[in-house]
Design an enzyme around this catalytic site. Structure first.
Site, PDB file in Angstrom:
ATOM      1  N   ASN A 175      60.506   6.126  50.208  1.00 30.72           N
ATOM      2  CA  ASN A 175      60.937   5.973  48.821  1.00 30.72           C
ATOM      3  C   ASN A 175      60.919   4.480  48.518  1.00 30.72           C
ATOM      4  O   ASN A 175      61.487   3.699  49.280  1.00 30.72           O
ATOM      5  CB  ASN A 175      62.368   6.476  48.617  1.00 30.72           C
ATOM      6  CG  ASN A 175      62.521   7.938  48.955  1.00 30.72           C
ATOM      7  OD1 ASN A 175      61.662   8.748  48.658  1.00 30.72           O
ATOM      8  ND2 ASN A 175      63.627   8.288  49.590  1.00 30.72           N
TER       9      ASN A 175
ATOM     10  N   HIS B  54      64.652  -3.748  51.982  1.00 29.51           N
ATOM     11  CA  HIS B  54      63.804  -4.083  53.130  1.00 29.51           C
ATOM     12  C   HIS B  54      62.759  -2.981  53.298  1.00 29.51           C
ATOM     13  O   HIS B  54      63.090  -1.800  53.262  1.00 29.51           O
ATOM     14  CB  HIS B  54      64.675  -4.202  54.389  1.00 29.51           C
ATOM     15  CG  HIS B  54      63.967  -4.841  55.538  1.00 29.51           C
ATOM     16  ND1 HIS B  54      64.378  -6.047  56.081  1.00 29.51           N
ATOM     17  CD2 HIS B  54      62.883  -4.461  56.266  1.00 29.51           C
ATOM     18  CE1 HIS B  54      63.577  -6.365  57.084  1.00 29.51           C
ATOM     19  NE2 HIS B  54      62.663  -5.411  57.210  1.00 29.51           N
TER      20      HIS B  54
ATOM     21  N   HIS C  31      60.899  -0.090  54.407  1.00 32.19           N
ATOM     22  CA  HIS C  31      61.187   0.907  55.438  1.00 32.19           C
ATOM     23  C   HIS C  31      60.921   2.303  54.901  1.00 32.19           C
ATOM     24  O   HIS C  31      60.815   2.519  53.691  1.00 32.19           O
ATOM     25  CB  HIS C  31      62.649   0.805  55.898  1.00 32.19           C
ATOM     26  CG  HIS C  31      63.637   1.328  54.904  1.00 32.19           C
ATOM     27  ND1 HIS C  31      63.951   0.654  53.737  1.00 32.19           N
ATOM     28  CD2 HIS C  31      64.381   2.472  54.869  1.00 32.19           C
ATOM     29  CE1 HIS C  31      64.842   1.340  53.048  1.00 32.19           C
ATOM     30  NE2 HIS C  31      65.120   2.464  53.712  1.00 32.19           N
TER      31      HIS C  31
ATOM     32  N   GLN D 213      61.462   6.759  56.227  1.00 36.15           N
ATOM     33  CA  GLN D 213      62.299   7.644  57.015  1.00 36.15           C
ATOM     34  C   GLN D 213      61.466   8.779  57.586  1.00 36.15           C
ATOM     35  O   GLN D 213      60.348   9.045  57.132  1.00 36.15           O
ATOM     36  CB  GLN D 213      63.427   8.223  56.157  1.00 36.15           C
ATOM     37  CG  GLN D 213      64.370   7.176  55.591  1.00 36.15           C
ATOM     38  CD  GLN D 213      65.523   7.812  54.835  1.00 36.15           C
ATOM     39  OE1 GLN D 213      66.312   8.583  55.381  1.00 36.15           O
ATOM     40  NE2 GLN D 213      65.626   7.487  53.553  1.00 36.15           N
TER      41      GLN D 213
END
Length: 373
Positions: free
Chosen positions: A181, A192, A194, A196
């Protein structure tokens, strides 16, 4: 019993255990080297008790995880939990050292392999068994997925494949979803770069329906749907944004979002682990090009949801089409796509831009314009 999924071989990885007991794996294009202690924001073990409740009318599980209410929400830059630790008195999730990508167990998981059986509750309530991992794309807090080099994006594809293999090896996971997202518009709580990973002990509705549709097509036509899709889109050319040979980006003819873009392999496969090294490299190049075009489209960093669709792990499922779906949330400059009545209430999308038009607009974008943002 499904055959084990192979992990990529050309992959530098080092495994660690955090002070609170969670797992951490660091990946690199070169051998991993850690120069500081393995940190954790808290030394206390994670006490996650997620549960699943069955929705009898939609035919799907709903996750409940009350402990997630306390998760980190848009902290100031000096308290970035995904940056490497610089002050031992204020530890983050990551150590200092030489590595490119980090993966660790989420401190606030919606699913857990250790989820206990719930006490009480309505009928068809059970433990929220699964796994939730955080994938940190870079040590640079100011960057984005599009800023990774093609080699680093190739590494990320290998990391996603490796995590899928490791989670599948537990014997308790049937489906793995890697996703990102991006943007506060879609609910991001940490800037930051990233993503999932959610690993389910069942096959979620979207993947189950994809599998059923793909297998029905294969049974009727004798070949994978993705093979015909790629051939038809190449022949038309109207919706292809970039043809990278072994991989291509397409605004699908059935796009639900105005600039929805898919990255697909030219050869039908079901898992990232099934890609050859040259195919994975092409996939990485096309993915980077797509991300840069989306950012360059309106001259702002496009908020989006990126999802990696792989075959369920109880296979093999040769009909399932590996692909990445990108849902950009801007439909025009400054105009968001919100899911409203027909989307939420009926599950049928309304799109105000034809895919052919969207593809032409994306083809016209110079990726360098996105790189400059």
């Amino acid at each position: 019993m499904a055959d084990p999924i192979p992990s990529p071989t050309a992959l530098y990885a080092a495994n660690f255990t955090k002070p609170d007991g969670r797992a951490l794996t660091l990946y690199g294009l070169r051998p991993v080297r850690v120069t500081g202690a393995i940190p954790s924001p808290s030394p206390e073990p994670v006490d996650a008790r997620p549960v699943l409740r069955w929705h009898p009318l939609r035919g799907e599980w709903v996750m409940y995880a009350a402990h997630r209410l306390n998760r980190t929400f848009l902290p100031p830059p000096e308290y970035n939990p995904l940056a490497p630790t610089t002050d031992p008195e204020h530890p983050t999730e990551l150590p200092t050292g030489e590595y490119d990508i980090a993966v660790f167990d989420n401190r606030f998981p919606s699913l857990s392999l250790g989820a206990p059986d719930p006490e009480g509750g309505p009928a068809q309530t059970r433990a929220g068994v699964g796994a939730c991992e955080v994938v940190v794309f870079s040590q640079d807090a100011r960057g984005r997925l599009a800023d990774l080099s093609e080699a680093q994006l190739d590494l990320l594809l290998s990391v996603w494949a490796d995590r899928t293999a490791r989670l599948g090896a537990t014997g308790r996971i049937q489906s793995v979803l890697c996703f990102e997202n991006r943007g506060v518009e879609v609910g991001v709580t940490l800037h930051h770069p990233h993503g999932q990973i959610y690993a389910y002990d069942h096959i979620p509705p979207v993947q189950a329906r994809m599998l059923a549709q793909a297998e029905a097509y294969h049974a009727e036509h004798g070949r994978p749907w993705l093979a015909d899709f790629v051939a038809q889109e190449r022949e038309s050319g109207e919706r292809v944004v970039l043809d990278g040979g072994a991989a291509l980006s397409v605004v699908p003819p059935f796009a639900r979002y105005s600039f929805e873009t898919w990255i697909v392999p030219a050869r039908p496969v079901g898992l990232l682990a099934d890609l050859t090294a040259p195919e994975r490299a092409a996939f990485a190049r096309v993915l980077k090009d797509t991300l840069l075009r989306l950012d360059g489209l309106f001259g702002v960093r496009m908020p989006y949801l990126l999802t990696v669709h792989q075959a369920p792990l109880d296979g093999p499922h040769p009909a399932f089409p590996l692909h990445i779906e990108l849902y950009p949330y801007l439909r025009a400059p400054g105009r968001m796509k919100y899911l409203a009545g027909t989307e939420q209430g009926a599950g049928e999308f309304a799109n105000d831009k034809f895919p052919e038009t969207a593809a032409a607009e994306l083809r016209a974008v110079n990726p360098d314009a996105g790189a400059a943002l």
